[in-house]
Design an enzyme around this catalytic site. Sequence first.
Site, mmCIF file in Angstrom:
data_model
loop_
_atom_site.group_PDB
_atom_site.id
_atom_site.type_symbol
_atom_site.label_atom_id
_atom_site.label_comp_id
_atom_site.label_asym_id
_atom_site.label_seq_id
_atom_site.Cartn_x
_atom_site.Cartn_y
_atom_site.Cartn_z
ATOM 1 N N GLY A 16 0.815 -1.216 0.000
ATOM 2 C CA GLY A 16 0.000 0.000 0.000
ATOM 3 C C GLY A 16 0.846 1.261 0.000
ATOM 4 O O GLY A 16 0.566 2.214 -0.741
ATOM 5 N N CYS A 43 4.443 -8.683 1.285
ATOM 6 C CA CYS A 43 4.167 -9.440 0.062
ATOM 7 C C CYS A 43 5.454 -9.857 -0.644
ATOM 8 O O CYS A 43 5.641 -11.022 -0.984
ATOM 9 C CB CYS A 43 3.296 -8.602 -0.867
ATOM 10 S SG CYS A 43 3.002 -9.384 -2.445
ATOM 11 N N CYS A 48 3.438 -13.161 -0.216
ATOM 12 C CA CYS A 48 2.967 -13.747 -1.483
ATOM 13 C C CYS A 48 4.085 -14.276 -2.381
ATOM 14 O O CYS A 48 4.007 -15.393 -2.898
ATOM 15 C CB CYS A 48 2.199 -12.710 -2.303
ATOM 16 S SG CYS A 48 1.483 -11.339 -1.414
ATOM 17 N N LYS A 51 6.332 -17.135 -0.966
ATOM 18 C CA LYS A 51 5.398 -18.257 -0.798
ATOM 19 C C LYS A 51 5.151 -18.958 -2.123
ATOM 20 O O LYS A 51 5.277 -20.177 -2.238
ATOM 21 C CB LYS A 51 4.098 -17.694 -0.202
ATOM 22 C CG LYS A 51 3.023 -18.653 0.112
ATOM 23 C CD LYS A 51 1.879 -18.758 -0.831
ATOM 24 C CE LYS A 51 1.197 -17.581 -1.403
ATOM 25 N NZ LYS A 51 0.034 -17.086 -0.718
ATOM 26 N N GLY A 178 -6.162 -21.497 8.346
ATOM 27 C CA GLY A 178 -6.373 -20.466 7.318
ATOM 28 C C GLY A 178 -5.532 -20.761 6.091
ATOM 29 O O GLY A 178 -4.859 -21.789 5.991
ATOM 30 N N TYR A 179 -5.533 -19.811 5.159
ATOM 31 C CA TYR A 179 -4.857 -20.096 3.895
ATOM 32 C C TYR A 179 -3.348 -20.208 4.051
ATOM 33 O O TYR A 179 -2.714 -21.041 3.397
ATOM 34 C CB TYR A 179 -5.264 -19.083 2.809
ATOM 35 C CG TYR A 179 -4.564 -17.740 2.820
ATOM 36 C CD1 TYR A 179 -3.443 -17.511 2.030
ATOM 37 C CD2 TYR A 179 -5.019 -16.691 3.616
ATOM 38 C CE1 TYR A 179 -2.808 -16.276 2.027
ATOM 39 C CE2 TYR A 179 -4.391 -15.465 3.612
ATOM 40 C CZ TYR A 179 -3.285 -15.256 2.819
ATOM 41 O OH TYR A 179 -2.645 -14.044 2.815
ATOM 42 N N GLU A 183 -1.265 -23.459 2.917
ATOM 43 C CA GLU A 183 -0.241 -23.322 1.874
ATOM 44 C C GLU A 183 1.104 -23.860 2.374
ATOM 45 O O GLU A 183 1.805 -24.582 1.651
ATOM 46 C CB GLU A 183 -0.105 -21.854 1.462
ATOM 47 C CG GLU A 183 -1.303 -21.396 0.650
ATOM 48 C CD GLU A 183 -1.295 -19.909 0.299
ATOM 49 O OE1 GLU A 183 -2.016 -19.521 -0.628
ATOM 50 O OE2 GLU A 183 -0.581 -19.131 0.969
ATOM 51 N N HIS A 437 -11.953 -26.404 -25.785
ATOM 52 C CA HIS A 437 -11.728 -27.824 -25.580
ATOM 53 C C HIS A 437 -10.339 -28.247 -26.043
ATOM 54 O O HIS A 437 -9.874 -27.742 -27.066
ATOM 55 C CB HIS A 437 -12.797 -28.596 -26.359
ATOM 56 C CG HIS A 437 -12.750 -30.056 -26.123
ATOM 57 N ND1 HIS A 437 -13.171 -30.623 -24.938
ATOM 58 C CD2 HIS A 437 -12.297 -31.065 -26.896
ATOM 59 C CE1 HIS A 437 -12.991 -31.934 -25.008
ATOM 60 N NE2 HIS A 437 -12.454 -32.232 -26.183
ATOM 61 N N GLU A 442 -13.631 -25.463 -19.418
ATOM 62 C CA GLU A 442 -14.824 -25.520 -20.279
ATOM 63 C C GLU A 442 -16.045 -25.995 -19.502
ATOM 64 O O GLU A 442 -17.179 -25.696 -19.858
ATOM 65 C CB GLU A 442 -14.574 -26.413 -21.495
ATOM 66 C CG GLU A 442 -14.428 -27.875 -21.200
ATOM 67 C CD GLU A 442 -14.119 -28.683 -22.467
ATOM 68 O OE1 GLU A 442 -14.894 -28.608 -23.427
ATOM 69 O OE2 GLU A 442 -13.092 -29.399 -22.491
HETATM 70 C C1 LIG Z 1 2.794 -15.813 4.272
HETATM 71 C C2 LIG Z 1 1.911 -14.801 3.600
HETATM 72 C C3 LIG Z 1 1.403 -15.066 2.350
HETATM 73 C C4 LIG Z 1 0.600 -14.130 1.713
HETATM 74 N N1 LIG Z 1 0.113 -14.444 0.483
HETATM 75 C C5 LIG Z 1 -0.665 -13.554 -0.163
HETATM 76 C C6 LIG Z 1 -1.144 -13.834 -1.466
HETATM 77 O O1 LIG Z 1 -0.883 -14.899 -2.041
HETATM 78 N N2 LIG Z 1 -1.893 -12.898 -2.088
HETATM 79 C C7 LIG Z 1 -2.208 -11.704 -1.487
HETATM 80 O O2 LIG Z 1 -2.880 -10.877 -2.114
HETATM 81 N N3 LIG Z 1 -1.781 -11.420 -0.249
HETATM 82 C C8 LIG Z 1 -1.011 -12.314 0.426
HETATM 83 N N4 LIG Z 1 -0.559 -12.013 1.680
HETATM 84 C C9 LIG Z 1 -0.993 -10.750 2.319
HETATM 85 C C10 LIG Z 1 -0.190 -9.568 1.827
HETATM 86 O O3 LIG Z 1 1.178 -9.826 1.987
HETATM 87 C C11 LIG Z 1 -0.594 -8.324 2.601
HETATM 88 O O4 LIG Z 1 -1.990 -8.157 2.538
HETATM 89 C C12 LIG Z 1 0.079 -7.070 2.050
HETATM 90 O O5 LIG Z 1 1.476 -7.184 2.083
HETATM 91 C C13 LIG Z 1 -0.359 -5.851 2.866
HETATM 92 O O6 LIG Z 1 0.310 -4.710 2.418
HETATM 93 P P1 LIG Z 1 0.512 -3.469 3.391
HETATM 94 O O7 LIG Z 1 1.050 -2.371 2.554
HETATM 95 O O8 LIG Z 1 -0.702 -3.232 4.181
HETATM 96 O O9 LIG Z 1 1.584 -3.939 4.452
HETATM 97 P P2 LIG Z 1 3.071 -4.642 4.308
HETATM 98 O O10 LIG Z 1 3.220 -5.138 2.929
HETATM 99 O O11 LIG Z 1 3.099 -5.557 5.420
HETATM 100 O O12 LIG Z 1 4.022 -3.405 4.495
HETATM 101 C C14 LIG Z 1 4.142 -2.736 5.705
HETATM 102 C C15 LIG Z 1 5.572 -2.247 5.823
HETATM 103 O O13 LIG Z 1 5.653 -1.279 6.880
HETATM 104 C C16 LIG Z 1 6.894 -1.436 7.549
HETATM 105 N N5 LIG Z 1 6.734 -0.796 8.860
HETATM 106 C C17 LIG Z 1 5.914 -1.154 9.875
HETATM 107 N N6 LIG Z 1 5.983 -0.245 10.860
HETATM 108 C C18 LIG Z 1 6.889 0.698 10.475
HETATM 109 C C19 LIG Z 1 7.363 1.891 11.062
HETATM 110 N N7 LIG Z 1 6.904 2.311 12.251
HETATM 111 N N8 LIG Z 1 8.279 2.608 10.402
HETATM 112 C C20 LIG Z 1 8.744 2.208 9.176
HETATM 113 N N9 LIG Z 1 8.311 1.096 8.576
HETATM 114 C C21 LIG Z 1 7.370 0.349 9.197
HETATM 115 C C22 LIG Z 1 7.067 -2.942 7.583
HETATM 116 O O14 LIG Z 1 8.425 -3.286 7.785
HETATM 117 C C23 LIG Z 1 6.547 -3.341 6.206
HETATM 118 O O15 LIG Z 1 7.579 -3.378 5.262
HETATM 119 C C24 LIG Z 1 0.280 -12.913 2.340
HETATM 120 C C25 LIG Z 1 0.777 -12.638 3.609
HETATM 121 C C26 LIG Z 1 1.580 -13.561 4.234
HETATM 122 C C27 LIG Z 1 2.122 -13.260 5.596
#
Ligand SMILES: Cc1cc2nc3c(=O)[nH]c(=O)nc-3n(C[C@H](O)[C@H](O)[C@H](O)COP(=O)(O)OP(=O)(O)OC[C@H]3O[C@@H](n4cnc5c(N)ncnc54)[C@H](O)[C@@H]3O)c2cc1C
Length: 454
Positions: A16, A43, A48, A51, A178-179, A183, A437, A442
């Site tokens: 995000g 991710c 993701c 994984k 859970g998923y 996995e 096919h 299909e």
């Molecule tokens: C094992 C696993 C498998 C997954 N598989 C999938 C999948 O197949 N498909 C899918 O869509 N989603 C999957 N997800 C979920 C997906 O990874 C998350 O939904 C997504 O990464 C969320 O994004 P985000 O930006 O909210 O947070 P994140 O990607 O978690 O990013 C947050 C970042 O903020 C940083 N941070 C935190 N606090 C601070 C701070 N105070 N100062 C500076 N930096 C900070 C962290 O270090 C991190 O890098 C999976 C998650 C896991 C754990």
Amino acid sequence: MSEFDADLFVIGAGSGGVRAARIAAGYGARVMVAEEFRVGGTCVIRGCVPKKLLVYAARFDHAFEDAAAFGWSLGTPAHDWRALIAAKDREIARLEKIYRANLERAGVTVIAERAVFEDDHTVLLKGSGRRIRARNILIATGAHPIRPVFPGCELAATSNEAFDLDRLPRRVVVQGGGYIALEFAGIFKGLGAEVTVVHRGERVLRGFDEDIRLAIQKEMETQGIRFRLSETIRAAARADAGLRIELAGGDEIEADLLMAATGRMPNTSGLGLENTGVALDPRGAVAVDAVSRTSVAHIFAVGDVTGRVALTPVAIREGHAVADGLFGGRLEAVDYGAIPTAVFTEPEIGTVGATEAEARAGGAPIDIYKTSFRPMKATLSGRDTKVFMKLVVDGESDRVLGVHIIGEAAAEMVQCLAIAVKMGAKKADFDATMALHPSAAEELVTLRTKWQPG
Ligand SMILES: Cc1cc2nc3c(=O)[nH]c(=O)nc-3n(C[C@H](O)[C@H](O)[C@H](O)COP(=O)(O)OP(=O)(O)OC[C@H]3O[C@@H](n4cnc5c(N)ncnc54)[C@H](O)[C@@H]3O)c2cc1C
């Protein structure tokens, strides 16, 4: 000179945060992003992407076994866990570099430090002690895995550690249903471990369609994964050859790895939120409105930290929408309808839209179409596996409300079907579509008979 050092300060360079930062910078905003661990977030670094790489590795198991039926003769395949982890690490380092370069190319200042709030407009960088004043702040700090509490729970690994084990465990207990739990169960099994899933619920994959929940458990059991359902772990302790895990029901399991995949919590603690007017919801997630605005008008939050839909594409869409809203003059709510999701078990699950139970809860008449069949590949290989497909259809409007699939490439099928579901496709549109096919998909356009219970 502006009273602010940045137009947007993003805390967290995950799915995000990175998207919001890049889009905001593209509008000409002065953007800074702080990341305390690695650019890319969960991710890319430990979610993701790694994984899926491990899932690919594990799937060779079936490919090798099935190959003989197609005329191949192979020696005894051997797997090198360390080589796999090293390759995975190289790929993640490459991706991290790309993410960082893209941010920098967009003009975003990347700060490799933890950032916390000092007040509604000020963040403190914990490493350097620098203070940054920002006009707008985006909380995109993600979530972390939680460990269940029992004596010896500190011996459990979470998904964070499971990606970097120094060797493949021979016997694995995965706690959770859970998923992520399923996995990893599939990954370890495919790579040759004995796997037991311990889950307190009666069924795995809460929230998924009931037929999918039952069918995937059966598939995984057929492959030799053991399920201990309606069961919890009472204690874990080191034993001579690994860990001894005591179940609440009295049984003991010996394992080399206990992996807890029992949920994730938003990263809100230690963030200095008490120095701001940002409110949390009862689950400890940052409370936001439809446009991801917190209780402080210029502080926004996206992704897992908001406890909405914890998926990468959702976090990305939310981050993009915040940047568009702040700097592009288009403050719009993200549409959460018909989000496709996958579970990368073997075979995999793809699903979009309403489950049968959700659809029926509305009280309107619902038609169900489902089929289960042996995939063509299994006719030669003899593998004991079934493809399962289900359409949930509104009996009055004929709209397809949900599609649920287990089988090879289910995720790929569902990504495409999600367009049709999102557009409001009717069952009649599926019927009018020519079949491709021979394919498994299909069957989705040739389902003619409504399923009758009983
Ligand atoms: C094992 C696993 C498998 C997954 N598989 C999938 C999948 O197949 N498909 C899918 O869509 N989603 C999957 N997800 C979920 C997906 O990874 C998350 O939904 C997504 O990464 C969320 O994004 P985000 O930006 O909210 O947070 P994140 O990607 O978690 O990013 C947050 C970042 O903020 C940083 N941070 C935190 N606090 C601070 C701070 N105070 N100062 C500076 N930096 C900070 C962290 O270090 C991190 O890098 C999976 C998650 C896991 C754990």
